[in-house]
Design a protein around this motif. Structure first.
Motif, PDB file in Angstrom:
ATOM      1  N   MET A  24       0.835  -1.190   0.000  1.00 39.46           N
ATOM      2  CA  MET A  24       0.000   0.000   0.000  1.00 39.46           C
ATOM      3  C   MET A  24       0.872   1.243   0.000  1.00 39.46           C
ATOM      4  N   ILE A  25       0.584   2.166  -0.870  1.00 36.71           N
ATOM      5  CA  ILE A  25       1.369   3.396  -0.884  1.00 36.71           C
ATOM      6  C   ILE A  25       1.093   4.219   0.374  1.00 36.71           C
ATOM      7  N   VAL A  26      -0.148   4.154   0.874  1.00 37.78           N
ATOM      8  CA  VAL A  26      -0.544   4.796   2.128  1.00 37.78           C
ATOM      9  C   VAL A  26      -1.220   3.733   2.987  1.00 37.78           C
ATOM     10  N   ASP A  27      -0.875   3.715   4.276  1.00 37.64           N
ATOM     11  CA  ASP A  27      -1.388   2.677   5.177  1.00 37.64           C
ATOM     12  C   ASP A  27      -1.528   3.312   6.571  1.00 37.64           C
ATOM     13  N   LEU A  28      -2.747   3.709   6.938  1.00 35.23           N
ATOM     14  CA  LEU A  28      -2.928   4.604   8.081  1.00 35.23           C
ATOM     15  C   LEU A  28      -3.496   3.971   9.346  1.00 35.23           C
ATOM     16  N   HIS A  29      -3.908   2.728   9.297  1.00 33.61           N
ATOM     17  CA  HIS A  29      -4.575   2.121  10.450  1.00 33.61           C
ATOM     18  C   HIS A  29      -3.763   0.907  10.891  1.00 33.61           C
ATOM     19  N   ASN A  30      -2.927   1.117  11.917  1.00 31.02           N
ATOM     20  CA  ASN A  30      -2.064   0.051  12.420  1.00 31.02           C
ATOM     21  C   ASN A  30      -1.875   0.205  13.923  1.00 31.02           C
ATOM     22  N   HIS A  31      -1.628  -0.908  14.583  1.00 30.93           N
ATOM     23  CA  HIS A  31      -1.650  -0.940  16.037  1.00 30.93           C
ATOM     24  C   HIS A  31      -0.276  -1.220  16.635  1.00 30.93           C
ATOM     25  N   THR A  32      -0.208  -1.152  17.957  1.00 29.63           N
ATOM     26  CA  THR A  32       1.014  -1.454  18.699  1.00 29.63           C
ATOM     27  C   THR A  32       0.633  -2.328  19.892  1.00 29.63           C
ATOM     28  N   PRO A  33       1.603  -2.939  20.555  1.00 32.56           N
ATOM     29  CA  PRO A  33       1.284  -3.788  21.712  1.00 32.56           C
ATOM     30  C   PRO A  33       0.604  -3.048  22.865  1.00 32.56           C
ATOM     31  N   LEU A  34       0.614  -1.731  22.860  1.00 32.73           N
ATOM     32  CA  LEU A  34      -0.039  -0.995  23.941  1.00 32.73           C
ATOM     33  C   LEU A  34      -1.544  -1.236  24.006  1.00 32.73           C
ATOM     34  N   CYS A  35      -2.134  -1.717  22.920  1.00 31.07           N
ATOM     35  CA  CYS A  35      -3.577  -1.989  22.936  1.00 31.07           C
ATOM     36  C   CYS A  35      -3.899  -3.322  23.589  1.00 31.07           C
ATOM     37  N   ASN A  36      -2.863  -4.079  23.951  1.00 29.47           N
ATOM     38  CA  ASN A  36      -3.015  -5.350  24.673  1.00 29.47           C
ATOM     39  C   ASN A  36      -3.505  -6.510  23.814  1.00 29.47           C
ATOM     40  N   HIS A  37      -3.668  -6.291  22.507  1.00 25.69           N
ATOM     41  CA  HIS A  37      -4.030  -7.416  21.644  1.00 25.69           C
ATOM     42  C   HIS A  37      -3.300  -7.341  20.299  1.00 25.69           C
ATOM     43  N   ALA A  38      -2.147  -6.689  20.293  1.00 25.92           N
ATOM     44  CA  ALA A  38      -1.278  -6.650  19.114  1.00 25.92           C
ATOM     45  C   ALA A  38       0.109  -7.147  19.508  1.00 25.92           C
ATOM     46  N   GLN A  39       0.856  -7.612  18.522  1.00 22.75           N
ATOM     47  CA  GLN A  39       2.175  -8.183  18.764  1.00 22.75           C
ATOM     48  C   GLN A  39       3.222  -7.470  17.914  1.00 22.75           C
ATOM     49  N   GLY A  40       4.468  -7.555  18.349  1.00 19.60           N
ATOM     50  CA  GLY A  40       5.570  -6.998  17.564  1.00 19.60           C
ATOM     51  C   GLY A  40       5.958  -5.604  18.000  1.00 19.60           C
ATOM     52  N   THR A  41       7.162  -5.201  17.627  1.00 22.64           N
ATOM     53  CA  THR A  41       7.645  -3.870  17.976  1.00 22.64           C
ATOM     54  C   THR A  41       7.240  -2.856  16.911  1.00 22.64           C
ATOM     55  N   ILE A  42       7.262  -1.599  17.284  1.00 19.25           N
ATOM     56  CA  ILE A  42       6.974  -0.533  16.324  1.00 19.25           C
ATOM     57  C   ILE A  42       7.945  -0.606  15.152  1.00 19.25           C
TER      58      ILE A  42
END
Length: 259
Positions: free
Chosen positions: A1-19
């Motif tokens: 995707m040339i633009v990709d604006l909706h992504n999460h981080t582990p701070l939400c408690n249900h995502a994995q991986g580092t920034i």
């Protein structure tokens, strides 16, 4: 995707991986503009979001990553905010960010897209729930608090489909989105769910195009390997409908890139 604006981080408690892992995946996918929009804190459903005390860390982490990768990719800072009356907080709504995604995950307090509460679907009139959902999207757009509409037809996530005309159900919501000058994301997360298609559907995307509602793209990644997954499918769909450019934001100001 040339633009990709909706992504999460582990701070939400249900995502994995580092920034950094998310950003490296975006660079590998040749993304030009990549946004983090993790679940904003609120005094409801705290299990699936950062706390208010973590907002500063989240913002600092994203901004330091933006500086670190500035020669390789443009990083944006945002929040995904639940539109839930009585629970939206000014600390989030007035945050110094590039954009806010407005999403509906709750109908009268019921987390309809959460597998923990899927049993309640069997107690509902499906058409009535779908209409309530789109009515809430309309309210969210009318609030004019947000820049992007999150996963427009998320209500289909478990494939409980209505008998009625979905375009008619969503008509007023799309008109409100247009009036509010909001951007509609094409979100690939649906491909990873039971419904096996993007949010929105092709039919609703055509309705949005006919109203001249701009689009953006979103992985809605909760793992680095989900970044730009199903990219080709959604870009092809957007082009087939007639779209040639997608939106992104800088300090709440809309900009466009051709794709």
């Amino acid at each position: 995707m040339i633009v990709d604006l909706h992504n999460h981080t582990p701070l939400c408690n249900h995502a994995q991986g580092t920034i950094d892992e998310y950003v490296e995946a975006a660079i590998k996918a040749k993304t030009a503009v990549f946004g983090f929009s993790d679940h904003a804190p609120m005094d409801f459903d705290p299990k699936y979001r950062m706390s208010f005390e973590q907002m500063k860390k989240y913002e600092q982490d994203v901004l330091s990553t933006k500086a670190k990768y500035q020669d390789k990719i443009e990083i944006l800072l945002g929040y995904e905010v639940d539109y839930l009356k009585g629970h939206m907080d000014q600390r989030v709504l007035n945050a110094d960010v590039d954009y806010l995604i407005g999403s509906v995950h709750f109908i009268e307090g019921w987390g309809f897209d959460n597998p923990e509460f899927i049993g309640k679907w069997h107690e509902q009139d499906i058409d009535e729930i779908w209409q309530k959902y789109f009515d809430t999207i309309e309210e969210m757009a009318n609030s004019k608090l947000f820049d992007i509409v999150g996963h427009l037809d998320l209500i289909k996530v478990f494939k409980f489909m209505p008998k009625g005309d979905i375009s008619q159900m969503a008509k007023n919501a799309l008109l409100a989105i247009k009036k509010a000058d909001m951007v509609l994301e094409i979100n690939v997360a649906g491909f990873r769910k039971d419904v096996k298609e993007s949010y929105p559907s092709l039919s609703l995307l055509k309705d949005a195009y006919n109203l001249d509602i701009p689009i953006t793209f979103s992985s809605d990644a909760h793992k680095p390997e989900q970044v730009s997954l199903f990219n080709q499918e959604v870009v092809k769909m957007a082009k087939a409908v007639g779209y040639t450019e997608c939106a992104y934001f800088n300090k709440r100001q809309k900009k466009f890139l051709r794709f």
